[in-house]
Enzyme design. Structure first.
Site, PDB file in Angstrom:
ATOM      1  N   LYS A  11       4.512 -30.388  49.285  1.00  8.91           N
ATOM      2  CA  LYS A  11       3.271 -30.174  50.104  1.00  8.91           C
ATOM      3  C   LYS A  11       2.594 -31.519  50.531  1.00  8.91           C
ATOM      4  CE  LYS A  11       2.281 -25.424  48.809  1.00  8.91           C
ATOM      5  NZ  LYS A  11       2.370 -24.805  50.178  1.00  8.91           N
ATOM      6  N   ARG A  31       8.689 -15.754  48.115  1.00 15.26           N
ATOM      7  CA  ARG A  31       9.713 -14.604  48.670  1.00 15.26           C
ATOM      8  C   ARG A  31      10.837 -14.816  47.815  1.00 15.26           C
ATOM      9  NH1 ARG A  31       9.962 -17.240  54.725  1.00 15.26           N
ATOM     10  NH2 ARG A  31       7.827 -17.985  53.869  1.00 15.26           N
TER      11      ARG A  31
HETATM   12  N1  BES Z   1       1.862 -20.796  48.387  1.00 19.77           N
HETATM   13  C1  BES Z   1       2.125 -20.894  49.588  1.00 19.77           C
HETATM   14  C2  BES Z   1       1.428 -20.157  50.752  1.00 19.77           C
HETATM   15  C3  BES Z   1       0.190 -20.638  50.860  1.00 19.77           C
HETATM   16  C4  BES Z   1      -0.480 -21.534  51.505  1.00 19.77           C
HETATM   17  C5  BES Z   1      -0.996 -19.925  50.072  1.00 19.77           C
HETATM   18  C6  BES Z   1      -1.748 -21.948  51.881  1.00 19.77           C
HETATM   19  C7  BES Z   1      -2.410 -20.313  50.200  1.00 19.77           C
HETATM   20  C8  BES Z   1      -2.673 -21.241  50.964  1.00 19.77           C
HETATM   21  C9  BES Z   1       3.612 -20.578  50.137  1.00 19.77           C
HETATM   22  O1  BES Z   1       4.621 -20.680  48.910  1.00 19.77           O
HETATM   23  C10 BES Z   1       4.076 -21.584  51.130  1.00 19.77           C
HETATM   24  O2  BES Z   1       4.183 -22.770  50.826  1.00 19.77           O
HETATM   25  N2  BES Z   1       4.482 -21.104  52.178  1.00 19.77           N
HETATM   26  C11 BES Z   1       5.001 -21.972  53.453  1.00 19.77           C
HETATM   27  C12 BES Z   1       6.427 -21.233  53.962  1.00 19.77           C
HETATM   28  C13 BES Z   1       6.983 -22.089  54.861  1.00 19.77           C
HETATM   29  C14 BES Z   1       7.685 -23.444  54.241  1.00 19.77           C
HETATM   30  C15 BES Z   1       7.807 -21.116  55.729  1.00 19.77           C
HETATM   31  C16 BES Z   1       3.991 -22.069  54.206  1.00 19.77           C
HETATM   32  O3  BES Z   1       3.319 -21.187  54.457  1.00 19.77           O
HETATM   33  O4  BES Z   1       3.483 -23.083  54.675  1.00 19.77           O
HETATM   34 ZN    ZN Z   2       5.181 -22.541  48.631  1.00 22.96          ZN
END
Ligand code: BES
Ligand code: ZN
Ligand code: ZN
Length: 508
Positions: A280, A354
């Site tokens: 991230k 997921r």
């Molecule tokens: N934990 C994150 C989602 C999240 C993002 C929660 C911001 C709270 C605030 C999750 O694991 C994630 O990173 N999801 C990705 C999925 C994508 C790579 C398809 C996302 O939402 O960017």
């Molecule tokens: Zn994630």
């Protein structure tokens, strides 16, 4: 903090602050005059001079008071009487706590009857006052070594004064219930505000065990070796990048009520989400300590179910991992065989929630639940869509969804439905395996849920709550300081308290 109920006795010990509600435009101050003629006169003058109008949150206070049981009296504006709904009463209670904190009032007394309207009963008001007093007074300051620049101290006690004699018994019982619910929300906030270096998967399991022992829940914790033996490869793959082992926590309440049905709660427990190799951006990454919010909402709800003695069998599953980049992290393109046998190509290691939920969902089949409810900080897209005010709700059972949306309105933990049409499933089909863990970049909340759907036990009503936006807040709110909100506990408690054959239909 203590919240109690009393009447307008003259012998009560002196409070620091006495708060009375005032509806905008109210002409008749007889009730106020009866309690405190000196203050009433000053208030009348302030209203006449338009210094105080009574709009929501406005305050008129004075040390010149004829009411001998408080050193200061304050009139709190409640807005128009017709507009006072449960939601605005919650905000008003937040104002009471903020006012008391600002004035450094430790002992607070509130004239509860001045907050009642035709739409808000004494019982409801007593419940809301209890709930929000606890929630708004919450602070997480255990890591502050310097107590000098502390924020204002919240009140030590709030005494609710009522003359509604016939309602007192019911008011007390509502207050006890609200107290239990708030305690569970605060437990969730406490666990969730802990940072990733403290609250890792084994530590969270330890906390779950402690809670289970206190509340007499049964608790099983599956560690690394067991998860390997079981083939929980979604959970294992995500945790591969962490030196700390993963766990699957299984809590169980009310096995003796099994004949009335079993409900399974599942929560995403990523104690920190770096994104893995698909790392991230560093901006706001610290917020990813809240990626365990779903698991914690489930654990706290299990504790609450025991406190409320719900007549239902409830299973709580919390797959807990750390999504890290050290050790032997999974690579984009890796193919894993999940607990239910389906194969998944991991296109993006940041779509990890997921993967761990998928294993927990298929594992839930062994309990033959009437329904499965899961909560997860699953997609940034959901945060973008709803901000921090509403969670996303999706599932395969409209009746179950409708009931939860309604429960959200009632508790203030709102959720809003997104569709789960089959067409959205196309983009998670993989060229090299059964599924891939990301879609085509659009409708991210929906495609993530379509992925989960592949792992839901057959013919099982199921609902998924995407709590990415609501699990934590970055600005103080009237009922919660910056940080974990404890979202989900009140919503789950409401659904489970009213559970019955009418709560769900037969899923496709
Ligand atoms: N934990 C994150 C989602 C999240 C993002 C929660 C911001 C709270 C605030 C999750 O694991 C994630 O990173 N999801 C990705 C999925 C994508 C790579 C398809 C996302 O939402 O960017
Ligand atoms: Zn994630
Ligand atoms: Zn995540």
């Amino acid at each position: 903090m203590k919240v109690s109920l009393t009447n307008l006795t003259k012998s009560a010990p002196k409070a620091d602050l006495f708060v009375i509600g005032y509806f905008k435009g109210e002409k008749d101050l007889t009730a106020l005059r009866k309690i405190d003629p000196v203050f009433a006169k000053a208030a009348e003058a302030a209203i006449a001079k338009k210094i105080f109008s009574g709009k929501a949150g406005e305050v008129f206070s004075s040390f010149q008071t004829g009411y001998r049981q408080a050193s200061e009296t304050a009139l709190l504006g409640l807005g128009g009487k017709k507009d006072l709904k449960v939601a605005s009463l919650r905000k008003a209670v937040g104002s009471v706590v903020a006012l008391a904190s600002g004035k450094k009032a430790a002992k607070v007394r509130v004239f509860l009857d001045s907050f009642l309207t035709d739409t808000v009963s004494a019982e409801q008001a007593a419940g809301i006052f209890t709930e929000i007093s606890f929630l708004a007074s919450y602070r997480f300051d255990k890591y502050k070594t310097q107590k000098k620049n502390e924020p204002a101290k919240t009140p030590a006690s709030i005494e609710l004064v009522t003359e509604q004699k016939e309602a007192v018994k019911e008011m007390r019982s509502v207050m006890v219930r609200s107290g239990k619910i708030s305690a569970a929300v605060l437990l969730a906030r406490d666990l969730n505000n802990e940072p990733g270096n403290i609250m890792n998967p084994p530590r969270l399991a330890q906390e779950a065990k402690k809670i289970a022992a206190e509340k007499k829940l049964s608790c099983q914790v599956f560690g690394l070796a067991e998860l390997k033996k079981m083939g929980m490869n979604g959970i294992l793959a995500v945790n591969q990048g962490s030196p700390t082992p993963p766990v699957l926590i299984a809590l169980e309440y009310g096995i003796e009520h099994k004949d009335k049905g079993t409900v399974c709660l599942i929560g995403k427990g990523v104690t920190f989400d770096t994104g893995g190799i698909s790392i991230k951006p560093s901006k706001s990454m610290e917020e990813m300590k809240y990626d365990k919010s779903g698991a914690i909402a489930v654990i706290a709800t299990m504790a609450l179910a025991a406190e409320l003695k719900l007549p239902l069998h409830i299973v709580g599953l919390a797959p807990c991992v750390e999504n890290n980049v050290a050790n032997d992290p999974q690579r984009p393109g890796d193919i894993i065989k999940m607990f239910n046998g389906k194969t998944v190509e991991v296109m993006n290691t940041d779509a990890e929630g997921r993967l761990i939920l998928a294993d927990a969902l298929s594992y839930a089949a062994k309990y033959e639940p009437q329904a499965i409810l899961d909560a997860a900080t699953l997609t940034g897209m959901c945060h973008h869509t709803f901000g921090d005010k509403t969670s996303g709700i999706l599932g395969n059972d409209q009746k179950l969804i409708d009931g939860i949306v309604k429960a959200g309105e009632k508790t203030g933990e709102r959720c809003w439905q997104l569709p789960l049409w089959e067409e959205y499933g196309e983009c998670i089909k993989s060229h090299h395996s059964d599924l891939k863990n990301v879609g085509d970049g659009y409708a991210g909340t929906i495609t993530a849920t379509m992925f989960l759907k592949e792992f839901v036990p057959a013919k099982t009503p199921w609902v998924h709550l995407d709590i990415a936006g609501v699990a934590n807040i970055t600005q103080n709110r009237f009922d919660c300081p910056k940080g974990a909100t404890g979202y989900g506990v009140r919503l789950f408690a409401e659904i489970l308290s009213n559970w019955g054959p009418e709560s769900f239909s037969k899923a496709e």
